[in-house]
Design a protein around this motif. Structure first.
Motif, PDB file in Angstrom:
ATOM      1  N   GLN A 298       1.249  -0.366  -0.202  1.00 18.01           N
ATOM      2  CA  GLN A 298       0.143   0.053  -0.277  1.00 18.01           C
ATOM      3  C   GLN A 298       0.851   0.997  -0.090  1.00 18.01           C
ATOM      4  O   GLN A 298       0.972   2.636  -0.447  1.00 18.01           O
ATOM      5  CB  GLN A 298      -0.710  -0.202   1.637  1.00 18.01           C
ATOM      6  N   TYR A 299       2.082   1.139   1.060  1.00 16.90           N
ATOM      7  CA  TYR A 299       3.172   2.128   0.592  1.00 16.90           C
ATOM      8  C   TYR A 299       3.227   2.440  -0.232  1.00 16.90           C
ATOM      9  O   TYR A 299       3.591   3.638  -1.034  1.00 16.90           O
ATOM     10  CB  TYR A 299       3.929   2.314   1.837  1.00 16.90           C
ATOM     11  N   ARG A 301       2.521   1.541  -3.328  1.00 16.54           N
ATOM     12  CA  ARG A 301       1.854   2.454  -3.884  1.00 16.54           C
ATOM     13  C   ARG A 301       1.126   3.600  -4.087  1.00 16.54           C
ATOM     14  O   ARG A 301       0.838   4.188  -5.257  1.00 16.54           O
ATOM     15  CB  ARG A 301       0.074   1.506  -4.147  1.00 16.54           C
ATOM     16  N   GLN A 302       1.221   4.153  -2.483  1.00 13.62           N
ATOM     17  CA  GLN A 302       1.360   5.780  -2.920  1.00 13.62           C
ATOM     18  C   GLN A 302       2.276   6.508  -3.506  1.00 13.62           C
ATOM     19  O   GLN A 302       2.134   7.996  -3.592  1.00 13.62           O
ATOM     20  CB  GLN A 302       1.047   6.016  -1.128  1.00 13.62           C
ATOM     21  N   ARG A 303       2.918   6.318  -3.527  1.00  6.65           N
ATOM     22  CA  ARG A 303       4.529   7.194  -3.863  1.00  6.65           C
ATOM     23  C   ARG A 303       4.096   6.761  -5.327  1.00  6.65           C
ATOM     24  O   ARG A 303       5.387   7.793  -5.481  1.00  6.65           O
ATOM     25  CB  ARG A 303       5.930   6.040  -3.703  1.00  6.65           C
TER      26      ARG A 303
END
Length: 303
Positions: A298-299, A301-303
Motif C-alpha cells: 500500500q505504501y 502504491r501511494q508513492r
C-alpha cells in the motif's frame, strides 16, 4: 629570491586522486584547493544529484574522506556481493582507505553537498613513523560508509572556510598533520565516551553502527559492546536520551530506511525486507504496518 623559492610547492596527493573527479557527475564541483595552491592535501566541494543509480570511485593511494555538508538521503555501498547502507545526514562521514575502490548508489529528495578530502599517503607514513609503535597500523585505517567524528568534521569545515578566505598552504599543512595524527591514534575510530559527556557519544556510536549494519542481525549485546557499556547501562542510557530501548530504535531506523527504499520504483518488497534486516518478508510487512498503518505494498502504491 631563487627560482626554487619562487616555484609553487609540489602537490603531494597522488595523480589518481586528481583524476578521481572524472568519475563524478560533471558540472557539480563547487571548489577545489588545487587552484588555490594548496599542496599538503586536496579539498573539493560538490553538489550531488538527488539520485545516482551506480557510481564507482576508483582506488587511490591516498586516504579519502567525504563529509556531508548539507542535505540527506539514502546511500549504499556494494561489498561482499551485496548492497548495504542507510541514511546520510549532514555531519556524516564516509572513509575510504588507501587502495580501496568504492561502488555507490544513492537517492534523496534534493541535491546534497559534500566535501571530499584526500590525505596524501606520504603524509600518513611520515606521521605514523613520528607517532611510533603505538600508532594505528596504516592497514587498519577505518574504511566505512557511515562514520561520525566531530573533530574530523570540524577540521574539514574549517578548511572549507579557510579556502574561501584565501588561507595559504601552511594552514592546510597544519590541518593535514592534525587529521593524520588524530586518525592514526589508537581509539580515534571509536572516540572515548568522556569526549562528549559520556552516554550521548556512546549512543551516537550505537546509532551509527545501526545505520551501517541494518541488513544484518543485531543483538543488544553487540550494541553494548559498540557503546562500551554493559547491557543494563545501555538500556538505561537509551531510555533516558532516546525515550525508547535500543532494539525499538533499531526497528524505527529500519522502517525509516524501508520507507525510502519503497519509494524506488519497481524495487521488490522482498529486497526491501532483506536490506532492512528481515529475512522473512511477512515479518517485515507486520513490522512495517505496525509502524505506518499501511502494508509495504500500500505504501509503495501511494508513492
Amino acid at each position: 629570491m631563487t627560482l626554487a623559492q619562487n616555484a609553487a610547492p609540489q602537490l603531494q596527493v597522488a595523480q589518481q586522486s586528481l583524476d578521481a573527479q572524472h568519475a563524478l557527475p560533471s558540472g557539480n564541483k563547487m571548489l577545489c584547493s588545487v587552484s588555490a595552491g594548496w599542496a599538503s592535501l586536496m579539498l573539493r566541494g560538490y553538489f550531488n544529484p538527488p539520485e545516482m543509480e551506480e557510481l564507482t570511485l576508483p582506488a587511490t593511494p591516498d586516504y579519502h574522506l567525504v563529509l556531508v555538508r548539507a542535505g540527506q538521503g539514502h546511500i549504499e555501498s556494494h561489498r561482499d556481493g551485496r548492497w548495504r547502507g542507510g541514511e546520510y545526514r549532514s555531519g556524516n562521514l564516509g572513509l575510504t582507505a588507501p587502495q580501496q575502490a568504492t561502488r555507490l548508489r544513492w537517492r534523496s529528495e534534493q541535491p546534497h553537498q559534500t566535501l571530499h578530502l584526500h590525505l596524501p599517503l606520504s603524509l600518513l607514513i611520515s606521521v605514523h613513523e613520528a607517532l611510533g609503535p603505538g600508532a594505528l597500523p596504516l592497514a587498519d585505517l577505518p574504511n566505512r560508509l557511515h562514520h561520525i567524528d566531530p573533530l574530523v568534521g570540524a577540521v574539514m569545515t574549517d578548511l572549507e572556510r579557510a579556502l574561501a578566505l584565501g588561507a595559504p598552504d601552511l594552514y592546510a599543512e597544519s590541518a593535514a598533520h592534525l587529521l593524520a595524527s588524530h586518525l592514526l591514534m589508537p581509539g580515534s575510530a571509536r572516540p572515548h565516551l568522556e569526549a562528549a559527556g559520556g552516554f550521548p557519544l556512546a549512543l551516537q556510536r550505537v546509532e551509527e553502527f545501526m545505520w551501517a549494519h541494518l541488513p544484518e542481525a543485531i543483538t543488544l549485546k553487540q550494541l553494548a559492546r559498540v557503546a562500551g557499556l554493559g547491557t543494563f547501562q545501555l538500556l538505561r542510557a537509551a531510555k533516558a536520551q532516546w525515550r525508547e530501548t535500543p532494539m525499538r530504535r533499531l526497528t524505527r531506523l529500519r522502517m525509516e530506511s524501508a520507507r525510502t527504499l519503497l519509494g524506488r520504483s519497481g524495487l521488490p518488497i522482498s529486497d526491501v525486507a532483506f536490506q532492512c534486516g528481515y529475512s522473512n518478508p511477512s515479518h517485515f510487512a507486520t513490522a512495517f504496518r505496525r509502524q505506518t498503518g499501511l502494508t509495504p505494498r500500500q505504501y509503495q502504491r501511494q508513492r
